[in-house]
Design an enzyme around this catalytic site. Structure first.
Site, PDB file in Angstrom:
ATOM      1  N   LYS A  44      24.482  13.403  39.805  1.00 37.32           N
ATOM      2  CA  LYS A  44      25.357  14.533  39.488  1.00 37.32           C
ATOM      3  C   LYS A  44      24.825  15.865  40.012  1.00 37.32           C
ATOM      4  O   LYS A  44      25.579  16.822  40.154  1.00 37.32           O
ATOM      5  CB  LYS A  44      25.607  14.577  37.985  1.00 37.32           C
ATOM      6  CG  LYS A  44      26.493  13.411  37.545  1.00 37.32           C
ATOM      7  CD  LYS A  44      26.928  13.518  36.102  1.00 37.32           C
ATOM      8  CE  LYS A  44      27.986  12.493  35.757  1.00 37.32           C
ATOM      9  NZ  LYS A  44      27.434  11.133  35.654  1.00 37.32           N
TER      10      LYS A  44
HETATM   11  C1  PLP Z   1      28.140   9.969  35.745  1.00 38.20           C
HETATM   12  C2  PLP Z   1      27.422   8.746  36.125  1.00 38.20           C
HETATM   13  C3  PLP Z   1      28.098   7.606  36.609  1.00 38.20           C
HETATM   14  C4  PLP Z   1      29.594   7.563  36.732  1.00 38.20           C
HETATM   15  O1  PLP Z   1      30.067   8.346  37.782  1.00 38.20           O
HETATM   16  P1  PLP Z   1      31.624   8.695  37.913  1.00 38.20           P
HETATM   17  O2  PLP Z   1      31.704   9.618  39.063  1.00 38.20           O
HETATM   18  O3  PLP Z   1      32.008   9.370  36.609  1.00 38.20           O
HETATM   19  O4  PLP Z   1      32.364   7.431  38.099  1.00 38.20           O
HETATM   20  C5  PLP Z   1      27.350   6.511  37.003  1.00 38.20           C
HETATM   21  N1  PLP Z   1      26.006   6.502  36.878  1.00 38.20           N
HETATM   22  C6  PLP Z   1      25.329   7.551  36.395  1.00 38.20           C
HETATM   23  C7  PLP Z   1      23.857   7.467  36.262  1.00 38.20           C
HETATM   24  C8  PLP Z   1      25.990   8.716  36.010  1.00 38.20           C
HETATM   25  O5  PLP Z   1      25.316   9.778  35.535  1.00 38.20           O
END
Ligand code: PLP
Length: 462
Positions: free
Chosen positions: A110
């Site tokens: 993220k």
């Molecule tokens: C947020 C997150 C996801 C999911 O990602 P999306 O874009 O919401 O589908 C998967 N793995 C981790 C470690 C995350 O922090």
């Protein structure tokens, strides 16, 4: 290039409007009104992640900013990664690669989207002579990435609501150990949904704002996050085979932002064979891709908490662009009535799925088995989210036609209980997680009561 809403009644928006508004006025999600194209020949001459970002980001921002301004911004956007080029690539076999997206300061992918978002928030605020409050709710990695991305910008105050629940100790500490005057972490006696409702209500009330101050959302539907993520798909394609051949991607998924970024990269010109949507027991996406029914059910707590969702907020963009070929009326009918009415597409339309997508759902037991197997067979330690993405053999059923890239969305060091369950005792440490463990925590505890929370913000908004 401007942006339009998936529900047809809020179109012609600039990049900056979309950045600051988040959700469209008609309740839909913004999407570029046409897909820009990346100059692939030029892209092949790029060597670094930043060079690639400099080709891609300006394709979306020209309605608000001059290219030179954006190129300067990109020089300083991504920070505190422990890889010079931000992304790691691990070759497991000749035809299987892992795209490590966890080298940023909060050890999950993220950081890519949120650091870009925060840099543009700061730019827009400076330009318009404003300050901002960010109010968010988090059940895992979004909160820490948002806090980290915004904390150095003095014109932004961040208030993050943490529900009671399933996040790991380290995930919580990544937020509560940030000691900054513009960061407030609130432990809320309530569920994630309670916190989400309060965030939604805040956008109606806003009485805690000062004049010349705006309220910003940092949730996963913000288009700028998607742009940051599109960049690493091009980076992976370039470094793995110089974009010469299509690749398959397996993506651990929750709110569908990461999958939609892969789809968007393909629309911009990235060679993509198939996209595997990998989910845990919260399998609304798998039920759709395998059975053509998108129906909200209750949430299950799993070992991969960042994917514990009941609805996948970015999915509306795919329905609008891929399935309905931008028929906004139909899209509005589906989503304005969701979740009361589940979504089932016309059979003929849904059939397009198999050209591009496949999906799988993996429970906790198998998640641990995969972590063990990766450790034993390849001496490579993965976190539970990545393990869900690793069940790609189920996804693609037999030999795959193109090389496969599995996206590793979080560093294993965030999920020590799962490592223990998989009997893994040693792993490569992450540069930031180690420091967090021993730091003191700063947070406030409040009931899941809207007025209490808004008054808290007002008191601390000076
Ligand atoms: C947020 C997150 C996801 C999911 O990602 P999306 O874009 O919401 O589908 C998967 N793995 C981790 C470690 C995350 O922090």
């Amino acid at each position: 290039m401007l942006f339009e809403s998936t529900r047809g009644a809020d179109n012609g928006r600039t990049f900056e409007e979309v950045l600051l508004k988040g959700l469209a006025d008609d309740g839909g999600l913004y999407i570029p009104s046409e897909w820009p194209q990346v100059d692939i020949r030029k892209l092949k001459t790029c060597s670094s992640f930043i060079d690639i970002a400099k080709l891609i980001v300006p394709l979306f921002t020209s309605s608000s900013y001059k290219d030179e301004e954006v190129l300067t911004l990109l020089e300083n956007t991504w920070h505190d990664f422990d890889k010079t080029d931000l992304v790691g690539i691990e070759k497991i076999r000749d035809d299987i690669f892992i795209g490590e997206l966890f080298h940023g300061p909060t050890a999950a992918f993220k950081d890519f989207g949120l650091q870009l978002c925060a840099a543009f928030f700061n730019k827009a605020l400076e330009k318009n002579n404003k300050t901002a409050i960010i109010l968010g709710a988090t059940s895992g990695d979004t909160g820490s990435a948002a806090i980290d991305a915004c904390k150095e910008y003095e014109n932004i105050k961040t208030f993050m609501l943490l529900p009671e629940g399933n996040m790991t100790n380290i995930q919580r500490k990544q937020m509560t150990t940030v000691k900054k005057e513009n960061v407030f972490v609130l432990n809320i006696e309530g569920t994630f949904d309670d916190c989400q409702d309060i965030v939604k209500a805040a956008f109606k009330e806003k009485y805690f704002l000062k004049s010349n101050q705006v309220l910003l959302a940092i949730n996963s539907i913000n288009w700028t996050r998607i742009i940051g993520q599109i960049c690493y798909y091009f980076y992976l394609g370039l470094k793995i085979n110089n974009l010469s051949k299509k690749l398959c991607y397996s993506i651990p998924s929750g709110n569908f932002g990461n999958v939609f970024a892969c789809y968007s990269a393909m629309k911009l010109g990235l060679p993509v064979d198939r996209i595997g949507v990998s989910v845990n027991d919260n399998d609304i996406l798998h039920r759709f891709f395998s059975n053509n029914i998108y129906k909200k059910e209750s949430v299950s707590s799993t070992l991969s908490p960042s994917m514990d969702i009941t609805v996948a907020s970015n999915f509306e963009r795919l329905v609008y662009d891929f399935y309905l070929e931008r028929d906004a009326e139909k899209c509005k009918d589906f989503f304005a009535n969701f979740p009361e009415s589940s979504i089932v597409l016309e059979e003929e339309i849904w059939q397009k799925t198999s050209n591009l997508f496949c999906s799988t759902s993996t429970g906790d037991k198998e998640t641990i088995e995969v972590m063990k197997k990766m450790h034993q067979d390849f001496n490579y330690v993965i976190d539970p989210h990545t393990a869900v993405g690793m069940c790609a053999s189920k996804l693609f059923g037999g030999p795959i036609s193109s090389p496969l890239v599995i996206l590793s969305t979080a560093h294993p060091g965030k999920f020590l209980d799962s490592l223990k369950k998989a009997n893994i005792t040693s792993f490569k440490k992450h540069h930031v997680l180690e420091k967090v463990i021993n730091k003191s925590e700063y947070s406030f505890s409040l009931e899941a009561n809207q007025d209490q929370i808004f008054n808290f913000i007002k008191r601390n908004n000076n």
